[in-house]
Design an enzyme around this catalytic site. Structure first.
Site, short mmCIF file in Angstrom:
data_model
loop_
_atom_site.label_atom_id
_atom_site.label_comp_id
_atom_site.label_asym_id
_atom_site.label_seq_id
_atom_site.Cartn_x
_atom_site.Cartn_y
_atom_site.Cartn_z
N ASP A 171 2.24 16.12 13.44
CA ASP A 171 2.47 15.80 12.02
C ASP A 171 1.16 15.74 11.25
OD1 ASP A 171 4.04 15.31 9.83
OD2 ASP A 171 4.39 13.20 10.26
N GLY A 189 8.20 4.06 2.53
CA GLY A 189 8.93 5.28 2.81
C GLY A 189 10.13 4.98 3.67
N LYS A 244 1.81 -2.46 9.12
CA LYS A 244 2.88 -1.47 9.10
C LYS A 244 4.16 -2.16 9.56
CE LYS A 244 4.31 3.13 10.49
NZ LYS A 244 3.94 4.42 11.07
N TYR A 300 10.32 5.00 6.76
CA TYR A 300 9.92 4.23 7.93
C TYR A 300 9.88 2.74 7.66
CZ TYR A 300 5.54 3.77 5.43
OH TYR A 300 4.60 3.48 4.47
N GLY A 301 9.69 2.32 6.40
CA GLY A 301 9.48 0.93 6.04
C GLY A 301 8.40 0.83 4.99
N VAL A 339 3.93 -0.41 4.19
CA VAL A 339 2.60 -0.84 4.64
C VAL A 339 2.07 -1.82 3.61
CG1 VAL A 339 0.25 -0.13 5.20
CG2 VAL A 339 2.17 1.32 5.86
N LEU A 387 0.81 -1.21 0.00
CA LEU A 387 0.00 0.00 0.00
C LEU A 387 0.85 1.27 0.00
CD1 LEU A 387 -2.76 -1.01 2.58
CD2 LEU A 387 -2.95 -0.95 0.09
N GLY A 388 2.03 1.19 0.56
CA GLY A 388 2.89 2.36 0.62
C GLY A 388 4.24 2.01 1.18
#
Length: 427
Positions: free
Chosen positions: A147, A35, A55, A37-38, A40, A32-33
């Site tokens: 954020d 970045g 996540k 951070y890792g 999803v 799904l996504g």
């Protein structure tokens, strides 16, 4: 939630953190996504048959404590209808930390913002209504999100009928210390924005907010073409020069930071643009806004208004004498008095008198965009490919009285962000 209670919850969660192999428990459908951070993943729980958004954060780049903290904060807030739901599933693999949350089938808010157009005003009002309640709930727990931006608002229904705040990786306890921000960070409040040499060499200790809004590069418009005006393009695929976003001196995490970001987000929804690049005097767009704000206060305005609309400090004759001094800056001129009143509350430069998210609810009783400005401009489709918008004043070039062309205003900001469903585990 007190810091002590959160610490205890993290400790208990760490003791029960399950070790597993992902394929043994989940059937992964797609990514799904992703970045810094890792990533999803959309997955089906093999035993329950429940779709989930996993996540996943690489252990090599994510601290165990920050991961547990984000999970515990998310879990403690997820009962609210306007905050993304979190399942009680938290685990580790040899390479990853992970937890399961609700699937947002319609993507995130940024995906539906049409550049230089935005979304229909009714959708924007729905978003403000739901996010105001979500932030009010979060603030009641003595937490500050830190954020708030379209990428962190997930869509769980069509036409923004159900949106949910997500990504609590940067959430702080109220009153805790955070770093100021440098570089183009449109959502950052003026009290958080740093200019010049302030805070250089401030040390390594602490956590910063310099990643709010994504990474930065220059001289490209939303289509990726070179821009002679050297507008700023914010892209999750680009690398930020370290000097541009270096951490500054300490600030305090207060709810007023979320109020400011909510105001900027609302502007983006209504225009498909950022109101400015940075909320500091060196930014010409913000400087115009600040002058307008101060000119009204100098003429007798309070800077805070009620649900009746913008507070007028003079009668019509006096306003004519004052002329342009009381005109809002170009990027705000398409809005009704009610919407201007909303922005003057949420975007009050003084954080001590800035409106709270709950106070913003009083501005939902009427239209936000002037009819002649809104007619035929608010598309309802999804943005395909690169996502983003430009600062609002640029549309003034194409308008004027009676739909004519006005004088060219300042060059404006261009925004595009990589598709990310959720954000940072690490701080």
């Amino acid at each position: 939630m007190s810091s002590l209670a959160l610490e205890e919850l993290c400790h208990l969660t760490a003791q029960s953190l399950t070790s597993l192999e992902l394929p043994d428990h989940f059937r992964v459908i797609k990514q799904l996504g992703e970045g810094s951070y890792g990533e999803v993943l959309l997955a089906i729980h093999k035993e329950k048959g429940t779709p989930m958004a996993l996540k996943l954060c690489p252990r090599r780049s994510s601290s165990r404590l920050s991961f547990l903290r984000e999970y515990c904060v998310s879990l403690s807030l997820s009962a609210h209808p306007s905050i993304i739901g979190v399942f009680g599933i938290v685990f580790q693999t040899p390479l990853l930390f992970g937890f399961a949350q609700e699937v947002a089938a319609w993507g995130d808010l940024f995906q539906i913002i049409l550049p230089q157009v935005g979304v229909p005003p009714l959708w924007a009002q729905r978003v403000l209504s739901q996010l105001s309640l979500a932030l009010d709930f979060l603030h009641s727990k003595a937490l500050v999100h830190c954020d708030v931006k379209p990428e962190n608002v997930l869509l769980c229904g069509p036409e923004c009928r159900l949106v949910k705040l997500s990504d609590f990786g940067l959430t702080k306890h109220m009153g805790s210390r955070i770093r100021g921000t440098r570089g183009p960070v449109p959502y950052s409040a003026p009290e958080l924005t740093i200019e010049g040499d302030e805070g250089e060499g401030g040390g390594d200790e602490g956590e910063g907010l310099s990643d709010i809004g994504g990474d930065v590069t220059a001289a490209a418009d939303i289509s990726g073409n070179a821009n002679a005006n050297a507008n700023v393009n914010v892209s999750g695929n680009a690398k930020v020069p370290a000097a541009a976003l270096s951490p500054g001196p300490w600030r305090l995490a207060l709810p007023s930071l979320d109020s400011w970001a909510l105001g900027v987000l609302t502007f983006c929804l209504l225009t498909g643009c950022f109101p400015w690049e940075r909320s500091c005097p060196s930014d010409p767009l913000y400087k115009d806004f600040s002058r307008w704000f101060e000119s009204r206060d100098d003429a007798g305005g309070t800077g805070r208004t009620g649900s009746s609309g913008v507070e007028l400090s003079a009668d019509e004759d006096e306003k004519e004498k004052l002329g342009i001094a009381h005109l809002p800056p170009a990027q705000f001129r398409s809005f009704t008095p009610l919407a201007l009143s909303l922005f003057r509350g949420l975007l009050t430069p003084d954080p001590q008198v800035r409106a709270t998210p709950r106070e913003a609810l009083q501005y939902l009783r009427g239209p936000w965009v002037n009819e002649r400005e809104g007619e035929g401009e608010r598309g309802e489709g999804r943005v395909e490919g690169e996502r983003g918008g430009e600062t609002g004043g640029e549309r003034e070039e194409e308008r004027g009285e009676g739909g004519g062309t006005s004088a060219k205003t300042q060059p404006f900001i261009s925004l595009s962000v990589e598709p990310v469903v959720d954000s940072h585990c690490e701080h």
